[in-house]
Each structure stands twice: as C-alpha cells, then as structure tokens.
Design an enzyme around this catalytic site. Sequence first.
Site, PDB file in Angstrom:
ATOM      1  CB  CYS A 287      -5.661  -3.969  -5.304  1.00 37.59           C
ATOM      2  SG  CYS A 287      -4.547  -2.738  -5.036  1.00 37.59           S
TER       3      CYS A 287
ATOM      4  N   GLY B 128       4.339  16.005   2.146  1.00 35.38           N
ATOM      5  CA  GLY B 128       4.594  15.919   3.602  1.00 35.38           C
ATOM      6  C   GLY B 128       5.053  14.740   4.116  1.00 35.38           C
ATOM      7  N   GLY B 129       4.152  13.897   3.628  1.00 41.39           N
ATOM      8  CA  GLY B 129       4.394  12.321   4.034  1.00 41.39           C
ATOM      9  C   GLY B 129       5.871  11.902   3.468  1.00 41.39           C
TER      10      GLY B 129
ATOM     11  CD  GLU C  28       8.605 -25.946 -19.428  1.00 44.38           C
ATOM     12  OE1 GLU C  28       9.202 -25.990 -18.256  1.00 44.38           O
ATOM     13  OE2 GLU C  28       8.409 -26.832 -20.116  1.00 44.38           O
TER      14      GLU C  28
END
Length: 1340
Positions: free
Chosen positions: A60, A367-368, A1272
């Site tokens: 994202c 701080g977080g 594979e």
Amino acid sequence: MTEMETTGVGAKSDLVFFVNGRKVVDQDVDPEMTLLTYLRKNLRLTGAKLGCGEGGCGACTVMVSRYNPTQRKVFHLAVNACLAPICSLHGAAVTTVEGIGSTRTRLHPVQERIAKAHGSQCGFCTPGIVMSVHTLLRNHPTPNMEQLESTLQGNLCRCTGYRPILEGYSSFTKFYGCCGGMVSNGCCRDGQNGQAANGNIGNGWDEKVSKELFQVSEFMPVDPTQDPIFPPELMKAGGNDETTLKFVGERVTWIKPATFKEVLELKTKLAHAKLVVGNSEIGVEVKFKNCDYPLIIAPGHLPEINFHRYTEHGISFGAGCTITYLNDTLAEAIDTLPEHQTRLFAAIVEMLRWFAGHQIRNVGCIGGNILTASPISDLNPIFLSAGCTMTVMSHQVGSRLIKMDHTFFPGYRKTALTPEEVMVSLDVPFTKGNEYFLAYKQARRRDDDIAIVNAAFRVQFEEGTNVIQDIALSFGGMAPTTVMARNTANRLIGWKWDNDLLPEACSCLEDDLPLPPSVPGGMVEFHRTLTTSFFFKFFLSVQQKLSLKDVPPPYRSAYSLYHREPSQGTQIYQEVPKGQARDDAVGRPIMHLSALKQATGEAVYTDDMPHIQGELYLGLVISKKAHAKIVSIDPSEALKMPGVETFVSAEDVPGSNITGPVVMDEEVFATEKVTCVGKIVGAVLADTQAHAQRAAKAVVVQYEDMEPKIISVEDAILHQSFFHPISKIEKGNLEEAFEKADQIIEGELRIGGQEHFYLETCAAIVVPHGEDGEMEIFCSTQNPTKTQMLAAKAQGVPANRVVCRVKRMGGAFGGKETQSCAISSVCAVAAHKVQRPVRIMLDRDEDMVITGTRHPFLGRYKVGFMSDGRVLALDITLYSNAGNSLDMSQYVMESALLRSDGAYTIPNVRALGYVCRTNTASNTSFRGFGAPQAIFFAESWISDVAIKCGISQLKVREINMHREGDVTHYNMTLEGCQLQRCWEECLKQSDFLTRRRQVDGFNGENRWKKRGLAAIPIKYGIVFIGTQNQAGALVHVYTDGSVLVTHGGTEMGQGLHTKMVQVAGRVLKIPTSRIHISETSTNTVPNTSPTSASISSDLNGMAVKIACETILQRLEPYMGKGSWDDWVRAAYLDRVGLSATGFYRTPGIEYDMQKNEGRPFSYFCYGTAVSEVEIDCLTGDHTVLRTDIVMDVGSSLNPAIDIGQIEGAFVQGYGLFTLEEQVYSPDGVLYSRGPGMYKIPGFADIPIHFNVSLLRGAPNDKAIFSSKGVGEPPLLLASSVFFAIKDAIYSARADAGYKGTFRLDSPATAERIRMACKDQFTAQFPAAEPGSFTPWAIKL
C-alpha cells in the site's frame, strides 16, 4: 453533555489535501477511514493495494510530502497507506503510483525499470515497491546500493525472489555496473566465462549463451521534471496550523489541536483520549485487537514536540520526532563527535537498522514507541539501560522529569505517566570514555521484524581500571514489561572484567530472568539462552575494547557487527539459434505482458474492479472453536448496526449446502457443528466493508465443546483419525535388504506447514443477472471450472447458468486451486439471496485463518546401507496433517510417496502414507505438492548415512544418484535423465571443492560463527492428477489481422499468458504485438483443469498450438502472396472460419499405486543447487552467502520468465525450510495470522551471490517446443540452504564435543539453530518435562 461537546472544539472542519496534484476537499470525512481505503473507494485510485492491513508488506506504499516552513524544504516520505488515518493527511500532498506515470501517457523510469528487468510477476506488490523507490530517488537522486536495499526493507514480494527488482533498480545507484570480478569464475559479463562455468556438454552444441535478460541501454534516463511538483498552495499556507481542526465520524472524533496548551487541556478533560502521531500501533490495535478509541488527538505537527537540541549532557529529542529523524540525527552526531561520546548513539542507530521498515520509521515517533510500552520494544531496553530522562507535562501540574529506570514500566502496557500527562521530550545522554554501551536483538527475520528477545547493556568502569563502577542490563521479551536485571547488576559492581566474571553473570541472569514453561510466546529455553548469549557477546566486545587482554582469535567473530554486501548474481541461458525469425519470440527473454501495467497500477485485480450499482459487501462470521456443536446463531445485534442489509447462513442456500473440491465432505455454511477454527458459520451483508466486518463480529454464536479435539499429527495417531485408504508403494524385498545391510539407521523428523501468503488475498465479486438463475463470478482463482461448478451446486442451477471470469491473480501458489471456491460459493449464495452484486476480499488475518496451507508432515524412516554409502533399503512412513476435510490431501500424500526416493536409486522401498484428519483448517495444494516434504526426509537420511559411514556428503549422494536407465521405486525407467549433468555443472560453476576447503578453514578459525556448504540434487516428475491432464484453447483471428487467444489456464504472475502469446506467435508466424489475451472464462473454454502442477504451459501451449495450426491450415490457400493481413482478409471474404478451438491431452499417463505399475509422470525436471551459509552460533541467526543453481528446463520458452520462476520458487522454498513457521495454540487457534508474526523472506534474506544457469542442449520431446515445466521443481533446491545450515551446526557441535548425527526439524528457525548449537549457555536452561505443563504453542 456529550463527549464531543466537552472537547470545547467548534464545528466540523474540512479535510484539505492533494492527491497526484489534484486538490481534495472533504467536508464529511470519517476519521476511522485509512488513506488506502479513501484512495481506493473514494478516489478510485486502486494502484495501492491492501496486502496485510498492518504495515507489514508495503503493498500500500504511497509518498506523502509536506512542507517544513522552518527549513523551507519539502520532505518526501514513503508511508503505509493501510495505517495512515485519512485525517492525518490534512495539508499534505499524496503521490500514488498513478501519479508518476502510466502506459497511456508516459512511464516513469522507476516503473519502466522494474518491468523491463523482469521484477514484476503477479504484480500485486509492484506499485508499493515502485513508490518506495520513487520516494528514495526524490530524497537521494543517486543512492548507493545500501540505501536502495534499506529502503525496500518494508516491502515484500512472494513471486520474484527479489533479485530482478534489485538488479533493475541498481541502475539508479552510484556504482551501477558489473560484479567487479567478484564471482569466483571471473566477471559476470564475460560470456566466455559463462560457457566455461557450464562446462563442455560433449554433444557438439555450441550455441551462444547469454547473461543479459534485459538491456540497460534501453532504459529511459531519469528526468526530474517528470516528478509531480509540490502544490504551491500548500507552500503558501506555510504549514500554518493556527486553527484547531475537528473531524467527526460515525464512532470517532479526530482533533488536530492548534497549540500544545490545547493538547494538555484536552487530556485533562478527556484523559482516555488517545494521542496519535504515526498510528503504526493504534491502527493495528483498532483493526486486529478490536480496541475502541472514540477520541483521537493528533499533536504530531506541534513544534513543542518536534525538535532536537544539543545539551551539556547529550541530545534532547521531542516526543513527536519520528524514528527516521532520530536515526538521522544520531548518525550525524556519530560522524561529528568523538567516538567515546556516541557509543549509546551508535547502539541506537545499529538497532534501528532492524527496526520495522522505512514506511513505519517515517511516521512512528519516539514518544509512541516508548509509551506503547511493548514488552518487546527495540528501543525501551536501550533507554532504560542508558537511564534516559523524560520530560512530561500536564495542564494542572506543569512539567516534571521522569527517569527511565526499573520503575518506569509498572505493568503490562503501563508506564509511570499519569493519564493526564503528555510526553514532551527525551534526553539521550552522551557516554563517557570509560563507559561502553551495546544493544542486541534476535527475531524470526533480521529485517522488519519484532524481537523474540532484545537486550541493552551499559557498563562503566572505575577510571583507568577494569573494575565495574556501574552496570545496567535491560531486556525485552523476558517479562510482560521491559525489565532490568537489577540483582545481576548489583552483584557485578566491583568485579573485574575478566574471565571470572562471565560464569557469575550468567548464573545471576538465570536467577534474575525466570520464565515459566507455559509463558505466552513459547520458546522458553531459547529466550533464556539468548539472555546469557547476548551478555557473552557484550563481555567479549568490552574485553576487546578495554585491550587489557586479547580476545582469542576464534572468539572474535562472536562480537563482530553484522554486515551484508549488496546482492548480486548472474543468469546464464542459451540464446535462440542463429537464423530464428526475428518475430519468433519463443526462447527469447521477453517481458511479462502485464508488467508495465502492473508497475503503473493500471493492471486490474478482482477488488480493483469498479463498484457496481447496488453492490453490497460481505463480512464473514467464522468459528472460534476447533471442534464444537453449534447451539445457536443470533445475528440480531448485527442487524441493528449501520449499513447492514441482512444475515446469510445455511438456511439461505437455495441448492445444496454440501460441497467439496474432491469429495463432498464440506459445507458452504456450517450447520450443526464446526470442525476447525475459521469455519464459515454465516455472513453479514452491508453497504461497506467496514460495516460488514464490524457487524460480522457482532453476530453471537453459542458453542458446546466436543471431544476429542485433534490438532496435531500425534493427536491423530493417538485417536487413529485418518482418511482412507492408506496409500502404499512397495518394491523389492525389504527384509532381505536390511539383513544384507552393513548398517541401519532409524529416525523421525517433522517439517512444518507453510502459508501461501499470496499478496492478494482471496477475493470475489458475484453479479446475479436474475434471468434463468444466471450469475457471473469475478474471482481470484486458479480453478474457474471448480468455482463455477460448486457455485452452481450451491445455487441449485446447472453449470451453464454460471460464468466464472479471471483476469489475473496477485499470486496463488496452489492456495487458490480449491480453497477460493469456498469464498466464492458463500458470496454466490449471498448474491442470490439479495439479488444484488456482492463483493468480498478477505483481510490477511481472515485469509490465513480460513484457508489451509502446505501440509505439515511427520516422517519415520529406517534405512539400510553398506559401509561405502550405498543405500539398499528404505522403509518410510509419512503422516500429513490434512485438516478437517480431505481437499487435495490424498493426492498430496501420493505425490510425496512417489517422490520419497529423492534423487536416488534405492532397490528396496516401502513407502506408507497416512493422511490425518484433524480439527484445523483443511490443508491444500501448495507449490511442490508433497515433494518438498519428501525431499526433506530423503536428504536428511542420506546426510545421516554419510555421517555414519564417515565419508563426504558429496560422495554418498553421487554413489546413490539416479542415472540414465535406472528404474525408480514406482517402476518407471528414467529416460533423458539430465541429473548427472546438472550435478557436475553446478559443482563446477560453484567451485564446490575449493569452497569446501575454505569453509572448513573458516570453521577451524572461528568458534562462534560457522559456515556450512551443501549440494542438493533434485528430480521432479511432471504430471497432473488423473483426468486433469487436458486443456482447451480458443483462437479468434479478426479481419484487421489481430488475434485473440483464450485458453484454460489462469495468470497468477507465472507468465503463462506471455508464453501462450509466444507460442501463438511462432505458429502463426506473426509478431506477439498482434496477439492479445484478455482473461480466462468458463464461457469461452469449458471444463478447464486448474492452473497448477507446473504443467499449464505444456497443456495449454499444446492446445493453443493446435488451434493456431487449424487456422493456419485454413489460411494456407491464401498464402501465395501478400502479408498476414492480406491472407486474413482474403479468407474472410471467402467465408472461411477464422476461429478455431484446440484440445490436448497428455498421452501415456496411467499409474496404479496398488499394483505399482504404469507411468505416473510425463517426464522429469532435474536440477542441482549449491548453497553456502554462515550462522551465528550464539543467536541462531544465519545468512545465505551464495547459491548456485543449474536447472533443466528443456528448451526454455522464455528464459526471463523461467529464471524468474526458479529464483522465486527458490526463495519461497527458502522460507519453507528456514523462516516460515506456523504457530498454533493447543486448542487449534492460529496465532501467526499476519506478517507481524509470520515471516516470509524479505529483500535482505536472499543469497548475497545468487547465480542461476539454465542447462543447455537438453530439449524435451514431451512438451511444447521442447520445453519443460518450471514453476515447482526449483522450490526443492532451497533445501540446500537447510542442509548447509545443518553442516554449519555440525561444526559448532563438534567444537563443543558433540559428535554424530542429530535431529533438526524444518524450518531451521533461529530457535532451532541456536538450540542445536549446544554449548555452556544452552546447558544452563534444560527444557521442562513434557506433560508437566500446558504449552503455549504446539507443532502440527
């Protein structure tokens, strides 16, 4: 008075920001919405993808730009849009992948290079990677390779193996060029060397080889004027935030205060309000832990918490400073200040190398990080040991100082701050000349991972001595909080820093840091061993720095900092023959047909499709119990919630609720009982995804537990819970062979399951057409026909009323062969009930809980062999954990039994397979289909044979290796066996014998770092299950000469459509640009086999070829003159059909396992890999130094795609054998349900030197244009890393006095590696007696 009124803040504000240069003003924004949802749903910008929802995959990623008026500079940051609250974007400029270029206008070089370098396969991760690199280039126009690799730490890719992405983007770096002669056989660009590396194949083949899959000279130059400009309006605003903003949603209010004073006032009135800066933690809590935060205060822009200043004692940082800002500031200080002052800074910067990804570091703040109070915080142990001082403020009390010490974290997720207090700053002190500081961390994966255990150590000596004046030892992961080993520290003060200190410190740490055997997180012995191992590293490091006594040379590797060279590699393939027509693309490394669209965000995946009028979203209600009776289902509360339309359950199924991909042993919706956690019980239909998911959680399901609860293979064996029949292959006289054998070994091994982790989760859109029960399903599936048939069965209509359409998938790997059908069937029932379109795309955690994985296996074997290493007999019993229904498990077991010989000829074999029925999600197909498990067991016992015989691993493998004409244990004669060639060429290319001596030399000189080297051969039979060895195709030629091809295969990134276009182009003798493939659909090609088993190019290629040949035959009368276009027009005017079908079935495939006769495989692929690793014996960490692969793919249809498949499969297999570990509770609850806990390989995990060579001159007469399947087989080659690790562990154990064989289960995680390297530290912490406690997690 409402809570909103008590805030004292005025009316709702307008959200103003820019997206791709366009101004967005929203007067009614919902604070709960993320930037990603806003982009995709509100602005219809679908380039950014939802991969995980927790900032762990980077799919994202977008660029967020802000103007800093103080510095008069625009800052560009890569950000996870899935975590960024939309309200946090006020005053910012957002750039998405659509905003930098497109195929319709002009490509950006960042988009072009990843596509043309073959770095985009399924493409779902590509936009996020593009935007990460685009942001890097905006900040550093000419980065170095270290910066490039670092910037990609927060992005994941499941398809490519990362190498082509890095190679394509390395063209932007300062020192772009060749390997610099660093490969062992000379320069990577030397074509003659490439031929020498592969050796003389002895059949007169002299075709030219190539090492270039793309031409750098074709890349567009970087044009800075192409980059979007920062909106002047935002610069004029100057970051002016004098007005308080308030955004009010359905459940949450977001306040952006104008002043810091206002923050303090709000916290006084509403102490429970959450302060949010980066949202990297709160966002995860809200989404995955169902936390409810109705009031959010966003102070991140305020200058009072955004600063740094030098003081007499250190550097003070504002609490709102991001982790990136902290890192950059400290790095600058390290460069400018004396070394002794910056030892703490250096420890922080070193730790931040492994702290999340750049996207998280860019927004997460100091701080977080502290106040989240995570017990596994990477920084809190450092701050505690350093004794950092924090400034906090409240409206009533004002400011006060808090020292970060053992009292700072009084309990789980608690701190010394009062509810009204706000952190203002943190003082990070200088260190003194007689003070030393180091920090350590061990995680499942080195990059972007949370710690298992971390530690920070500080010691200060009395001036001019080695006597300890002060010492601090802090640990994360050892308690519900970050803890300090205070008793140990107090005990050690006054001690000299010498060898007498170490045993005393370790003994004290053992007492200081106890862990009960049932502790959450498990791995108790590993946790405790790491505490003393870390201290040992610290002890040696300080001893070396004190220079009072030299550290013995073999011990010095214990304290060396990790450094990784930039990744590099070579790719060698055979060029097309001289004289091949220019328009004939077969054999050429042409780009994936969708790569450019994928790089620009224009490629459409299921959930990217536009919203349909009247569409509803489906939220699933899933079981939370593994085995229970359903007492009642109550949706009443859910039906009262906003946006909810209706509830759907088994009562609403118009046809049959009984379903299943192979046998009908499943239900669309569970009725009387549930047999695993994640079973679909019902579904809620609502107007949005958020409303549907929220309401689904409100549905109350009452259960009554049932017994027995069978979770593991051992549980199934105990209760004899098996699916029947029991499969068996037997050949020869086992008893007689064991009598003749000089030696016999017996053993038991386990290999865990593996999550598919396709970046695009299961998704479907179902559109009912009302008339005659017709229905259209747009679905992310490998199996359109099964999707069609099961949806029709649930609707009670014939299959001809249901059409399934697949444009592309964002990865699949077998996970969407059958399991996606369950999702589409539920969606179809819901659409039928409301007669409206219904959409669903599973969240990552839902997908991982609901759908199955690769089968975990337990193997028990007995092997008889001669003293010279020749294996005479193998008796092996395999147990697979199938889950609660059969699915593909019987076929997977049969595949494993057929491949239980590995690459070796064994005259006497008995292979027995039990498919275990358990109360877990039904396991399913996965790339390799039982072969990786089988090869793991085979290579394990052949390695033990070598150890027992006292001869080299190489020799034992060569003695037993398959050769032309050998007969397998299933009585199939090997024809065209290329195994010996692959083996010999790989050994030569890798310079194996020289490196074996070098590895042995390294191990002799190092005690705590060890290297290992392993060569693994593979044989992989290509076949489809039973009647599925068939395919169809439909080819249309239009009157303008353009061609539309449709076939039964689906595109999931493997390049199948690209290869089919190449096939059609060769047959029709036209350029590939004239040919198009739109989608796969059941109304164009019916009765399709699933796209799997590495055989889709074989089957569909032949079908396309036959259809094209039919058309060409019809055009033959018109070929006398003119061009292709003339022939087509003439044929049309002559009323000749320009549309044809093609059908193909593989001949000669028939095998009876009971009789052990027939031909189970069409042909075999062969390959060899040599891998070298280095392990840290004290932590279990490892690095893959080099891998060389020689792979037999016949005559490659497309070398770029085939090499991409080899590299991607290898890295996925590397994850299976080393990193990826499913974690289940004893009650059958999956803990590892996202990238936070389940780790797939990242950019920094691939081999540093990654060399792939396609075997030349090995055409295959049993497949399309002499090619072979490739999807594979290469995955099995990754076992070479596992056995290289095991080789390194042997050396470590030998140094500790442990000889002989030992058990190492797969995956070889850091825990397993560390605990296998037995030493004085592991001996301190013996495991608790099984049965004396309830484990936190179990092995399936």
